[in-house]
Write an enzyme that holds these catalytic residues in place. Structure first.
Site, PDB file in Angstrom:
ATOM      1  N   HIS A  81      -4.469  -8.681  -2.837  1.00 51.79           N
ATOM      2  CA  HIS A  81      -5.052  -8.240  -1.556  1.00 51.79           C
ATOM      3  C   HIS A  81      -6.496  -8.728  -1.446  1.00 51.79           C
ATOM      4  O   HIS A  81      -6.933  -9.180  -0.394  1.00 51.79           O
ATOM      5  CB  HIS A  81      -5.028  -6.710  -1.432  1.00 51.79           C
ATOM      6  N   GLU A  97       0.849  -1.203   0.000  1.00 56.52           N
ATOM      7  CA  GLU A  97       0.000   0.000   0.000  1.00 56.52           C
ATOM      8  C   GLU A  97       0.883   1.251   0.000  1.00 56.52           C
ATOM      9  O   GLU A  97       0.559   2.262  -0.639  1.00 56.52           O
ATOM     10  CB  GLU A  97      -0.950   0.025   1.199  1.00 56.52           C
ATOM     11  N   GLU A 132      -3.382  -5.407  -5.994  1.00 59.51           N
ATOM     12  CA  GLU A 132      -4.710  -5.306  -5.376  1.00 59.51           C
ATOM     13  C   GLU A 132      -5.510  -6.584  -5.554  1.00 59.51           C
ATOM     14  O   GLU A 132      -6.298  -6.942  -4.683  1.00 59.51           O
ATOM     15  CB  GLU A 132      -5.496  -4.111  -5.932  1.00 59.51           C
ATOM     16  N   GLU A 140     -11.048  -2.726  -2.016  1.00 60.23           N
ATOM     17  CA  GLU A 140     -10.051  -3.254  -2.949  1.00 60.23           C
ATOM     18  C   GLU A 140     -10.680  -3.979  -4.129  1.00 60.23           C
ATOM     19  O   GLU A 140     -10.048  -4.113  -5.169  1.00 60.23           O
ATOM     20  CB  GLU A 140      -9.088  -4.175  -2.196  1.00 60.23           C
ATOM     21  N   TYR A 172       4.443   9.859  -7.350  1.00 61.87           N
ATOM     22  CA  TYR A 172       5.441   9.883  -8.428  1.00 61.87           C
ATOM     23  C   TYR A 172       4.813  10.362  -9.743  1.00 61.87           C
ATOM     24  O   TYR A 172       5.410  11.133 -10.490  1.00 61.87           O
ATOM     25  CB  TYR A 172       6.020   8.479  -8.558  1.00 61.87           C
ATOM     26  N   HIS A 195       2.089   1.841  -3.458  1.00 60.90           N
ATOM     27  CA  HIS A 195       1.044   2.419  -4.309  1.00 60.90           C
ATOM     28  C   HIS A 195       0.894   3.923  -4.048  1.00 60.90           C
ATOM     29  O   HIS A 195       0.758   4.710  -4.976  1.00 60.90           O
ATOM     30  CB  HIS A 195      -0.298   1.710  -4.067  1.00 60.90           C
TER      31      HIS A 195
HETATM   32 FE    FE Z   1      -4.657  -3.047  -1.201  1.00 53.38          FE
END
Ligand code: FE
Length: 344
Positions: A228, A118, A225, A191, A127, A121
């Protein structure tokens, strides 16, 4: 708490996702929840960093006045406006709520990896915003200005109340259900549903050969994800096995209602953020797509389909199954630094 001295060996049968034997230290063996160990290893194999992806083409296209339409710019900004909140909300839930109450050592190990992902991300969005020289205050404040983002974040954050309470403890029927509800909200809704119209938009850009560096970042995020989500589904299904009494008909109905609420929020988001549609995807398409994936999430935890909508964006399945052939390693621009090349 001091460690209890004992020569009694760990009994695998006392390992539980929640309410298991004391997890004072993380000893991985004997291992009961192998799915967590597998997920941890897949996560490591998929390791990536945002700065390894070239943003050069994106920078040129973002600067150019002819490549991107005003609608495309607005869509890209708003998608980032949501993304920049989502992973940090997920990370907070892992670190400040979930981890404390999970008693399976191997699940805790994966949660450490997930929390780090996470962070990666959150780094990726920063960025992108920085590389393109986007208006940071605009992007990072969108969740407080755009109703559709606010509504999604607010729904999810509402389910932290209770679990974040320092006095919250699992071990009662009511609290265990509340904890299970938290996992379902974060995994299946946050998610598994709330990222997906934004994912679709990002792959719309990619299919048009626009902002491909950003889209590649998002593709790696989507790969993480979906791990996840899988892990969360495994948590839910294992808790169901270990404590079947929690899975009452009333609780199931409550979860279905929650997911239905989330589906409405997600397609409302898509409709408001992309009012004229984008890359051939219109409000109807988004609605069907979100309903389609919601049914799939429901099925994974044994709940019945609610919509039976066809998948209007079949190309999304290809984007999700990021093939190993179109390999990350072919496109990454830097190698990991080894001892010899580290600059202190
Ligand atoms: Fe996640």
């Amino acid at each position: 708490m001091p460690i209890q001295k004992s020569d009694k060996k760990v009994d695998i049968n006392q390992r539980r996702i929640i309410n298991g034997a004391d997890a004072d230290v993380v000893q991985l063996y004997p291992m009961r929840h192998k799915f967590a160990w597998d997920a941890y290893n897949v996560g490591n194999a998929n390791h990536w960093l945002p700065t390894e992806i070239s943003m050069q083409k994106d920078i040129e296209q973002w600067k150019s006045t002819t490549v991107l339409s005003a609608d495309e710019r607005q869509a890209f900004e708003t998608v980032l406006g949501f993304f920049t909140t989502a992973d940090s909300i997920a990370a907070n839930n892992i670190v400040l709520a979930l981890y404390k109450h999970i008693t399976s050592p191997e699940c805790r190990l994966y949660l450490l990896r997930q929390g780090y992902e996470e962070a990666v991300h959150t780094h990726a969005y920063q960025y992108i915003v920085e590389s393109l020289g986007m208006d940071q205050s605009k992007i990072f404040n969108m969740y407080r200005e755009i109703q559709a983002i606010y509504d999604k974040d607010n729904l999810v954050l509402g389910f932290n109340e209770g679990i974040f309470d320092p006095n919250f403890k699992t071990g009662t029927f009511e609290n265990d259900q509340k904890f299970l509800e938290n996992i379902i909200v974060f995994s299946l809704i946050m998610e598994g549903i709330f990222f997906y119209s934004s994912f679709a938009v990002m792959f719309g850009f990619q299919r048009q050969n626009k902002l491909v560096g950003s889209a590649e970042q998002i593709q790696y995020i989507m790969r993480d994800e979906s791990m996840h989500l899988n892990f969360g589904i495994n948590l839910v299904n294992t808790i169901k096995e270990e404590q079947p009494e929690l899975w009452t008909p009333e609780f199931q109905k409550k979860m279905i209602d929650l997911i239905r609420r989330a589906v409405v929020l997600e397609y409302t988001f898509a409709k408001e953020v992309f009012p004229k549609g984008i890359f051939g995807m219109n409000a109807d398409g988004f609605k069907q797509y979100i309903e389609h994936i919601a049914d799939r999430r429901l099925a994974r935890i044994g709940l019945s389909a609610q919509y039976n909508s066809p998948n209007p964006f079949p190309w999304m399945s290809e984007a999700i199954d990021l093939s190993k052939e179109k390999n990350f390693f072919e496109t990454r621009v830097t190698e990991y630094k080894t001892g010899g090349t580290l600059n202190w």
